[in-house]
Design an enzyme around this catalytic site. Structure first.
Site, PDB file in Angstrom:
ATOM      1  CE  LYS A 107       0.162 -37.134  51.242  1.00  0.00           C
ATOM      2  NZ  LYS A 107       0.017 -37.943  50.007  1.00  0.00           N
TER       3      LYS A 107
HETATM    4  C1  LIG Z   1      -1.302 -38.140  49.418  1.00  0.00           C
HETATM    5  C2  LIG Z   1      -1.331 -38.545  47.992  1.00  0.00           C
HETATM    6  C3  LIG Z   1      -2.515 -38.510  47.210  1.00  0.00           C
HETATM    7  C4  LIG Z   1      -3.865 -38.141  47.801  1.00  0.00           C
HETATM    8  O1  LIG Z   1      -3.957 -36.790  48.155  1.00  0.00           O
HETATM    9  P1  LIG Z   1      -5.131 -36.312  49.132  1.00  0.00           P
HETATM   10  O2  LIG Z   1      -4.896 -34.870  49.351  1.00  0.00           O
HETATM   11  O3  LIG Z   1      -4.982 -37.129  50.388  1.00  0.00           O
HETATM   12  O4  LIG Z   1      -6.423 -36.602  48.436  1.00  0.00           O
HETATM   13  C5  LIG Z   1      -2.456 -38.842  45.864  1.00  0.00           C
HETATM   14  N1  LIG Z   1      -1.292 -39.236  45.307  1.00  0.00           N
HETATM   15  C6  LIG Z   1      -0.134 -39.296  46.005  1.00  0.00           C
HETATM   16  C7  LIG Z   1       1.099 -39.763  45.325  1.00  0.00           C
HETATM   17  C8  LIG Z   1      -0.104 -38.949  47.357  1.00  0.00           C
HETATM   18  O5  LIG Z   1       1.046 -39.026  48.047  1.00  0.00           O
END
Ligand SMILES: *Cc1c(COP(=O)(O)O)cnc(C)c1O
Length: 432
Positions: A107
């Site tokens: 993220k």
């Molecule tokens: C947010 C997140 C996901 C999922 O990603 P999306 O874009 O919401 O599908 C998967 N793994 C981790 C560690 C995350 O923080």
């Protein structure tokens, strides 16, 4: 570039307004009106040019004339200041580590880019922009770090007192500067309610300049194309199709993958790898989309029962199930399977995967079982194993090494302010 709503009832708008609004006024999600393909010659160049240059070229068409070249360059180079590492576990199976940013999860790409783009868009505002975020753990830290030190913007993060882990809490409550953490006497739902109420309070919005930073923002999606480029640059040139397995919750990551494919990157198919919150794999199987309450799992960043990027995903496939099925294959995994996969990956390859990445590996393996023809797999590794040390310990018998960055936060003092769960108190705080 103009932006349209997936619901089709809102007027076309600029990138600026799509980014500052987040959600379109008709409740849809913003999409660029077109996604242009790069020529094969340019794609070939992508392998040779510096990574920052390639990211810049990838995002350039989506910004259009609204962001000057030098500014966009600065935004990209400041946002993506950490590496993407490709680890090949076997000749046909690769892991793309997206967790080398400040909060050790993918993220960071989206949050850092969005923060800088927003700062540019509000540069002439006299009032500071306040970004409100309710978090149950990980979003808070990525957003806080993304905006840390960005001028003209303050971030207010609401989190439920005593309901998140110390490691999570320390990552966003110890920063200071333009980041304020409010420790709410209540639940995550209370935090979300306070934020929603603030956005719908028109008197408040006349006096304070508020925006949100949640995962439906187009500015978080666009930079997630970058790591597909990183994979393309690092993968051995192969004549077999590439299958990309994406550990998914809200499906922002997978949606960005399809964007990357539309600009020309060679991906044969995506695997929607989920935990038991399997609304999308179920949709792929049955053709029916039934959002429901999320269940708690070890891969908790994917505990999503109502995946918010789904409208974009099907929009990219012209809202036709057969197109979606050509693009994506789905596979859900249980917690037991996830633990067993973490153990297997460690024993067989000497690699420590976090639970989300393990779900991705399970998706790839399931795909391979059903599609034995030659292909190579790329699994997105979405979080550093140290963020889920307890589960890793349970799976492999020892805790993963704690990166210095995480260890340093644990030693710092928490700076959060206490807040009741009454809207009047929160409102007074925002106006102060
Ligand atoms: C947010 C997140 C996901 C999922 O990603 P999306 O874009 O919401 O599908 C998967 N793994 C981790 C560690 C995350 O923080």
């Amino acid at each position: 570039m103009r932006y349209r709503s997936t619901s089709g009832k809102a007027p076309l708008t600029s990138l600026r307004s799509a980014v500052l609004r987040g959600l379109a006024p008709d409740g849809g999600l913003y999409m660029p009106v077109e996604i242009a393909r790069h020529s094969p010659e340019e794609l070939e160049e992508f392998r040779r040019l510096p990574f920052t240059e390639v990211c810049y070229r990838v995002v350039r068409p989506f910004a259009g004339a609204e962001v000057p070249d030098e500014m966009l360059w600065q935004i990209v180079s400041e946002a993506i200041n950490f590496p993407v590492k490709l680890v090949s576990l076997s000749p046909g199976m690769h892991i793309l580590e997206l967790f080398h940013g400040p909060t050790l999860a993918f993220k960071d790409f989206g949050a850092r880019f969005m923060a800088r783009l927003m700062a540019y868009f509000v540069r002439e505002e006299t009032r500071p922009l306040t970004v409100l975020v309710a978090t149950s753990g990980d979003t808070g830290s990525a957003v806080a770090h993304g905006f840390l030190g960005v001028p003209g913007i303050r971030v207010v993060i609401l989190y439920p007192s005593k309901r998140i882990s110390e490691a999570q809490e320390k990552q966003f409550t110890t920063l200071g500067e333009n980041i304020t953490a409010l420790e709410v006497a209540g639940t995550f739902d209370d935090c979300q309610r306070l934020v929603k109420q603030a956005f719908s309070d028109s008197a408040l919005n006349q006096r304070a300049f508020l925006t949100s930073a949640n995962s439906i923002n187009i500015a978080r999606l666009l930079p997630q194309m970058f790591y597909h480029v990183a994979a393309y640059r690092q993968l051995p040139v192969a004549s077999v199709p590439l299958i990309v397995s994406v550990p998914s919750g809200n499906f922002g990551n997978l949606t960005a993958g399809i964007f990357a494919k539309r600009i020309g990157l060679p991906v044969a198919r995506f695997v929607a790898s989920t935990n038991v919150n399997d609304v999308v794999p179920e949709y792929l199987r049955t053709g029916e989309f039934h959002p429901r309450q999320a269940k708690a799992t070890y891969s908790n960043a994917m505990d999503v029962g109502s995946p918010n990027n789904f409208p974009r995903l099907i929009d990219l496939c012209r809202n036709r199930l057969d197109n979606v099925r050509k693009e994506i294959w789905g596979h859900p995994a249980t917690d037991e399977e996830t633990l067993a996969a973490m153990k297997m990956i460690h024993e067989r390859f000497g690699y420590i995967a976090d639970p989300h990445t393990a779900v991705g590996v399970l998706g790839w393996e399931a795909y391979k079982r059903e599609h034995p023809e030659p292909s190579q797999g790329l699994v997105l590794a979405t979080a550093h194993p140290a963020k889920f040390a307890e589960i890793v310990q349970r799976a492999i018998g020892s805790a993963p090494p704690l990166p210095d960055r995480l260890a340093a936060y644990l030693k710092r003092d928490k700076l959060s302010l206490p807040m009741s769960n009454a809207y009047e108190d929160f409102r007074r705080f925002l106006l102060d």
